[in-house]
Scaffold this active site. Sequence first.
Site, mmCIF file in Angstrom:
data_model
loop_
_atom_site.group_PDB
_atom_site.id
_atom_site.type_symbol
_atom_site.label_atom_id
_atom_site.label_comp_id
_atom_site.label_asym_id
_atom_site.label_seq_id
_atom_site.Cartn_x
_atom_site.Cartn_y
_atom_site.Cartn_z
ATOM 1 N N HIS A 32 -3.611 -3.365 3.930
ATOM 2 C CA HIS A 32 -3.790 -2.274 3.086
ATOM 3 C C HIS A 32 -2.706 -1.902 1.950
ATOM 4 O O HIS A 32 -1.590 -2.124 2.624
ATOM 5 C CB HIS A 32 -4.173 -0.925 3.704
ATOM 6 C CG HIS A 32 -5.297 -1.033 4.791
ATOM 7 N ND1 HIS A 32 -6.743 -0.661 4.771
ATOM 8 C CD2 HIS A 32 -5.175 -1.480 6.055
ATOM 9 C CE1 HIS A 32 -7.096 -0.905 5.689
ATOM 10 N NE2 HIS A 32 -6.327 -1.255 6.805
ATOM 11 N N TYR A 33 -3.029 -1.568 0.752
ATOM 12 C CA TYR A 33 -2.144 -0.782 0.280
ATOM 13 C C TYR A 33 -2.352 0.719 0.390
ATOM 14 O O TYR A 33 -3.591 1.218 0.621
ATOM 15 C CB TYR A 33 -1.859 -0.948 -1.327
ATOM 16 C CG TYR A 33 -2.844 -1.062 -2.063
ATOM 17 C CD1 TYR A 33 -3.657 0.269 -2.412
ATOM 18 C CD2 TYR A 33 -3.206 -1.848 -3.231
ATOM 19 C CE1 TYR A 33 -4.727 0.347 -3.637
ATOM 20 C CE2 TYR A 33 -4.202 -2.001 -4.058
ATOM 21 C CZ TYR A 33 -4.997 -0.607 -4.228
ATOM 22 O OH TYR A 33 -5.761 -0.379 -5.256
ATOM 23 N N THR A 34 -1.363 1.420 0.111
ATOM 24 C CA THR A 34 -1.479 3.063 0.672
ATOM 25 C C THR A 34 -2.254 3.626 -0.623
ATOM 26 O O THR A 34 -3.163 4.700 -0.639
ATOM 27 C CB THR A 34 -0.388 3.858 0.550
ATOM 28 O OG1 THR A 34 0.639 3.400 -0.332
ATOM 29 C CG2 THR A 34 0.414 3.071 1.828
ATOM 30 N N GLU A 97 -0.486 -0.457 6.808
ATOM 31 C CA GLU A 97 -0.545 0.019 5.452
ATOM 32 C C GLU A 97 0.643 -0.385 4.594
ATOM 33 O O GLU A 97 1.906 -0.178 5.311
ATOM 34 C CB GLU A 97 -0.684 1.411 5.422
ATOM 35 C CG GLU A 97 -2.058 2.113 5.944
ATOM 36 C CD GLU A 97 -2.890 2.022 4.518
ATOM 37 O OE1 GLU A 97 -2.554 1.640 3.514
ATOM 38 O OE2 GLU A 97 -4.159 2.371 4.851
ATOM 39 N N HIS A 139 -8.185 -5.316 3.185
ATOM 40 C CA HIS A 139 -9.391 -4.587 3.450
ATOM 41 C C HIS A 139 -10.439 -5.083 2.414
ATOM 42 O O HIS A 139 -11.905 -4.686 3.069
ATOM 43 C CB HIS A 139 -8.825 -2.937 3.041
ATOM 44 C CG HIS A 139 -9.583 -1.974 3.446
ATOM 45 N ND1 HIS A 139 -9.344 -0.805 3.213
ATOM 46 C CD2 HIS A 139 -10.570 -1.861 4.238
ATOM 47 C CE1 HIS A 139 -10.076 0.097 4.044
ATOM 48 N NE2 HIS A 139 -10.963 -0.604 4.564
ATOM 49 N N ASP A 149 -8.162 -2.997 -1.997
ATOM 50 C CA ASP A 149 -6.870 -3.326 -1.704
ATOM 51 C C ASP A 149 -6.694 -4.389 -0.704
ATOM 52 O O ASP A 149 -7.696 -4.579 0.186
ATOM 53 C CB ASP A 149 -6.359 -1.998 -1.025
ATOM 54 C CG ASP A 149 -6.981 -1.617 0.028
ATOM 55 O OD1 ASP A 149 -8.162 -1.150 0.212
ATOM 56 O OD2 ASP A 149 -6.266 -1.000 1.133
HETATM 57 ZN ZN LIG Z 1 -7.283 0.038 2.850
#
Ligand SMILES: [Zn+2]
Length: 248
Positions: A32-34, A97, A139, A149
């Site tokens: 994921h990215y935040t 993340e 994700h 993301d």
């Molecule tokens: Zn995500």
Amino acid sequence: MTPDSAVPTTLYPSPNHGERKRGLTANAILLHYTGLATSEAALRQLCDPVAEVSSHYLVDKAGGLYQLVPETRRAWHAGQGCWAGETDMNDVSIGIEICNPGHKGGSPDYPPEQIATVIALCQDIISRWGVVPHRVLGHSDVSPHRKIDPGEFFPWATLAEAGVGHYVPPHPIEDGPRHGPGDEGSGVKAVQSLFADYGYGLNVSGAYDEETESIVRAFQRHFRPALVDGVADVSTLETLRALIAAQR
Ligand SMILES: [Zn+2]
């Protein structure tokens, strides 16, 4: 709580986790990215009992690694989604993340030191849990209708060069037959079958609907990042076929 990874880690426990319902299984990694400007803001959110979200790990921009949830526990990072028939991705995955403000934040590059930590962590998880390359996912791969993301600006190829994830060089973009929104028929069905075959969760209906378009976009974000347009062109489908061939 003690660190699970051999990669130097700061423990930063989050209350947001539960029991893995089917016992100790982790057969996928979700990246994921935040989508937030700072790691402090991300850590706050991932530990907020009201937000009810978390991940096992967070990697900050400088490559610092934080562990929030033990790998043996179920962190709440995936939400609704599906991959290869599995609809409870939180139960079978480890969530990472990565601090980056994402598309809304202008998609800045991921610093090399940050990616080095992501790679080292993934290599470590893969070796301990036996995660296969085609189950290191974004994700957006598992939740293509809701999530974008970590997306097409994430250095998927760099990870693959280090043995993390599934990758083939994208087939060049060229003219040729294509399917897109509004199309119907057996050709669309064949396209949908290919995406379902690789793992994406979609109905093989023969109608190029919104669901199909969002899955094609998700695929492009991960595997054919030069153009994310939701159209199943020659380049997209040849790249997908090569991945399916490499999966077997
Ligand atoms: Zn995500």
